[in-house]
Design an enzyme around this catalytic site. Structure first.
Site, PDB file in Angstrom:
ATOM      1  CG  ASP A   1     -10.466   0.644  11.217  1.00  0.00           C
ATOM      2  OD1 ASP A   1     -11.530   1.265  11.054  1.00  0.00           O
ATOM      3  OD2 ASP A   1      -9.807   0.706  12.270  1.00  0.00           O
TER       4      ASP A   1
ATOM      5  CB  THR B   1     -10.486  -3.821   8.570  1.00  0.00           C
ATOM      6  OG1 THR B   1      -9.206  -4.407   8.759  1.00  0.00           O
ATOM      7  CG2 THR B   1     -11.582  -4.864   8.774  1.00  0.00           C
TER       8      THR B   1
ATOM      9  CE  LYS C   1       8.926   7.799  -3.120  1.00  0.00           C
ATOM     10  NZ  LYS C   1       9.330   9.174  -3.147  1.00  0.00           N
TER      11      LYS C   1
ATOM     12  CG  MET D   1       1.046  -7.644   8.040  1.00  0.00           C
ATOM     13  SD  MET D   1       1.672  -6.575   9.336  1.00  0.00           S
ATOM     14  CE  MET D   1       0.320  -6.628  10.507  1.00  0.00           C
TER      15      MET D   1
ATOM     16  CG  ASP E   1       0.971   3.572   6.021  1.00  0.00           C
ATOM     17  OD1 ASP E   1       1.946   4.234   6.373  1.00  0.00           O
ATOM     18  OD2 ASP E   1       0.102   3.126   6.803  1.00  0.00           O
TER      19      ASP E   1
ATOM     20  N   PRO F   1      -9.421  -0.835   1.753  1.00  0.00           N
ATOM     21  CG  PRO F   1     -10.797  -2.473   0.861  1.00  0.00           C
ATOM     22  CD  PRO F   1     -10.834  -1.239   1.694  1.00  0.00           C
TER      23      PRO F   1
ATOM     24  N   PRO G   1     -28.835  35.955 -46.913  1.00  0.00           N
ATOM     25  CG  PRO G   1     -28.938  34.736 -48.905  1.00  0.00           C
ATOM     26  CD  PRO G   1     -28.296  34.754 -47.563  1.00  0.00           C
TER      27      PRO G   1
HETATM   28  N1  SAH Z   1      -4.980  -1.415   8.826  1.00  0.00           N
HETATM   29  C1  SAH Z   1      -4.998  -2.398   7.777  1.00  0.00           C
HETATM   30  C2  SAH Z   1      -4.018  -3.495   8.015  1.00  0.00           C
HETATM   31  C3  SAH Z   1      -2.581  -3.048   8.018  1.00  0.00           C
HETATM   32  S1  SAH Z   1      -1.451  -4.351   8.147  1.00  0.00           S
HETATM   33  C4  SAH Z   1      -6.438  -2.935   7.613  1.00  0.00           C
HETATM   34  O1  SAH Z   1      -7.304  -2.622   8.419  1.00  0.00           O
HETATM   35  O2  SAH Z   1      -6.670  -3.645   6.626  1.00  0.00           O
HETATM   36  C5  SAH Z   1      -1.146  -4.735   6.463  1.00  0.00           C
HETATM   37  C6  SAH Z   1      -1.809  -6.021   6.073  1.00  0.00           C
HETATM   38  O3  SAH Z   1      -3.163  -5.793   5.792  1.00  0.00           O
HETATM   39  C7  SAH Z   1      -1.244  -6.663   4.819  1.00  0.00           C
HETATM   40  O4  SAH Z   1      -0.079  -7.408   5.085  1.00  0.00           O
HETATM   41  C8  SAH Z   1      -2.399  -7.554   4.422  1.00  0.00           C
HETATM   42  O5  SAH Z   1      -2.436  -8.719   5.215  1.00  0.00           O
HETATM   43  C9  SAH Z   1      -3.597  -6.705   4.816  1.00  0.00           C
HETATM   44  N2  SAH Z   1      -4.105  -5.940   3.661  1.00  0.00           N
HETATM   45  C10 SAH Z   1      -4.111  -4.614   3.485  1.00  0.00           C
HETATM   46  N3  SAH Z   1      -4.723  -4.279   2.336  1.00  0.00           N
HETATM   47  C11 SAH Z   1      -5.111  -5.430   1.767  1.00  0.00           C
HETATM   48  C12 SAH Z   1      -5.794  -5.762   0.556  1.00  0.00           C
HETATM   49  N4  SAH Z   1      -6.208  -4.836  -0.315  1.00  0.00           N
HETATM   50  N5  SAH Z   1      -6.012  -7.075   0.294  1.00  0.00           N
HETATM   51  C13 SAH Z   1      -5.627  -8.036   1.150  1.00  0.00           C
HETATM   52  N6  SAH Z   1      -4.979  -7.771   2.297  1.00  0.00           N
HETATM   53  C14 SAH Z   1      -4.724  -6.491   2.603  1.00  0.00           C
END
Ligand code: SAH
Length: 468
Positions: free
Chosen positions: A303, A331, A270, A383, A248, A225, A43
């Site tokens: 890496d 890495t 896998k 590893m 991977d 990582p 209004p």
């Molecule tokens: N290219 C990867 C390594 C591959 S081999 C790099 O540069 O890191 C896989 C190994 O990497 C695993 O067995 C472990 O030892 C290491 N790794 C990968 N991711 C990791 C994380 N988030 N924390 C600790 N170790 C890790």
């Protein structure tokens, strides 16, 4: 999500608003951008509303709302800024079947109006479910600044050109064309005036039609990582543009989320493929997709050049005549050492650092144990979970000080990160008893810095977790 964002087609629909003051004005400014038939009941309407009515932008009815006034309305705004009146008009609209919004009354509203960034036909709606209007406004301001004002024009011209662009093959060639238009040729053309855009589009299309279909390419990308914020910008871009991502087991879901929805995602870590996909199968997959012309991202943890069997894949790709490049990543040794506040090298302690693998194709890997046993040496063992007892034995055999610190970092950079601090003398059975499930990196010769060293198992500091 209580409020689901949709874009409502308002063309030819009725939108009714009750009110004639400031709140009504603010809503009407937005509503008049649409193609809806807007009716206002008041209004005592503001002069601006009267002017809009005279200009036939809306219909103004100079009285309070009555039952039946909102029949066939899609939306209704109660904007009288008076609780009793708003309640009354909302009830009428509700009975007439319209969706109701009461200004500044979230609880009784059926929908909310988002903050809008308008580059019509590009529209961005921002909502916080009423939780933080200040935040919504800040995001809006940020986007307003980032998006060129010409974007809407480019999109409108682009929309009309879609049919013509269908001459390009579906998928990558079409995407490349539009990317080129919106991020390169389009903005350049619009800088010299709107009339330059259409000819630029024609030329661009001719160029793209002539282009050979783009060749396949393989990017070997280090994904870091696990924490997505530890991706490089180049990695991020490669993932954004990938047609196929071959990844991977250790790649975190948050990183895979970054790929385009249409990208083909292939998990080669896998169980379904057996314990792990054979390297030859991975090589063949990369080549198969690259040869089809796809932009392939081979995503590796950390890496790509560190313990990644990268050379075998490069050999396969080269043999198939495909182009490739490597995108470096962080890495796990770098992420792990950061998490314990240490340096990989330190003046007066170690001038070199070794990256070792706990096992190779033949079993536990052999190394220069004598050198590794020297005081001050630092080694990062990848590893190394299963080989811990082997490594411990070899180091002790070569005379390492049993009190040399050993630190295991599991899931470095991820929310589940754990740190295990021990010594060479005790690394076994400490490591096997810790029940480590995630990837773990072992440092020989490094302890977590300062106070952290006293605690055997340290979850990630809460603050650091939240910051990620
Ligand atoms: N290219 C990867 C390594 C591959 S081999 C790099 O540069 O890191 C896989 C190994 O990497 C695993 O067995 C472990 O030892 C290491 N790794 C990968 N991711 C990791 C994380 N988030 N924390 C600790 N170790 C890790």
């Amino acid at each position: 999500m209580n409020h689901f964002p949709i874009f409502l087609n308002t063309s030819g629909r009725r939108i009714v608003l009750s009110g004639g003051g400031d709140a009504a004005l603010a809503k009407l400014r937005l509503l008049l951008k649409t193609t809806a038939n807007v009716t206002v009941f008041s209004p005592d309407a503001d002069d601006q509303i009267k002017a809009w009515a005279e200009a036939r932008k809306l219909t103004l009815i100079n009285r309070a709302m009555e039952p039946g006034d909102t029949l066939c309305a899609a939306l209704f705004y109660a904007a009288d800024e008076e609780a009793t009146e708003d309640k009354r008009t909302a009830a009428i609209a509700h009975a007439d079947g319209a969706l109701v919004n009461i200004v500044d009354n979230l609880a009784d509203s059926q929908f909310i109006t988002p903050a809008i960034v308008d580059r019509d036909p590009v529209t961005i709606a921002i909502g916080t479910e009423g939780a933080a209007p200040v935040l919504a406004r800040a995001i809006k301001a940020d986007l307003e600044e980032k998006l060129p004002t010409g974007l809407g024009t480019l999109a409108a011209i682009g929309k009309a050109f879609r049919k013509a662009a269908d001459a390009l093959p579906f998928g990558r060639p079409r995407r490349d064309f539009w990317r080129d238009y919106y991020f390169n040729a389009g903005p350049k053309a619009i800088a010299s005036g709107i009339e330059a855009v259409q000819p630029a589009l024609d030329t661009l299309l001719a160029d793209h039609l002539m282009k050979d279909t783009r060749k396949g390419h393989v990017a070997f990308v280090g994904a870091g990582p696990g924490d997505p914020e530890l991706l490089t910008l180049k990695a991020r871009k490669a993932i954004d543009e990938a047609d196929v991502v071959i990844y991977d087991r250790l790649i975190s879901p948050e990183i895979l989320e970054l790929a385009r929805r249409e990208a083909t995602m292939i998990d080669v870590g896998k169980e379904a493929f057996g314990p792990s996909t054979p390297q030859e199968t991975i090589n063949a997959l990369i080549v198969e997709h690259g040869a089809k012309g796809a932009q392939v991202v081979r995503l590796k943890s950390g890496d790509a050049t560190v313990f990644g069997r990268l050379d075998e894949e490069i050999d396969a790709v080269t043999a198939a005549g495909l182009d490739w490049h490597i995108v470096p990543g962080i890495t796990s040794a770098s992420a792990a050492v950061a998490s314990i506040g240490q340096s990989l090298t330190k003046r007066g302690r170690n001038t070199s650092v070794r990256f070792l693998t706990g096992h190779d194709m033949k079993g536990f890997a052999d190394h220069d144990w004598r050198a590794l046993a020297n005081p001050g040496e630092v080694a990062a063992v990848y590893m190394g979970k299963k080989s811990a007892r082997f490594i411990q034995g070899r180091l002790l055999m070569h005379g390492i000080d049993p009190a040399t610190p050993v630190t295991v970092i599991e899931d470095a950079s991820r929310a589940e990160q754990r740190v295990l601090s021990t010594t060479v003398a005790e690394m076994e059975p400490t490591i096997s008893q810790a029940g480590l499930n995630g990837p773990a990196l072992t440092f020989i010769g490094l302890a977590p810095r300062s106070a952290m060293a006293a605690i055997p198992e340290i979850p990630m500091p809460v603050q650091a977790q939240e910051a990620r």
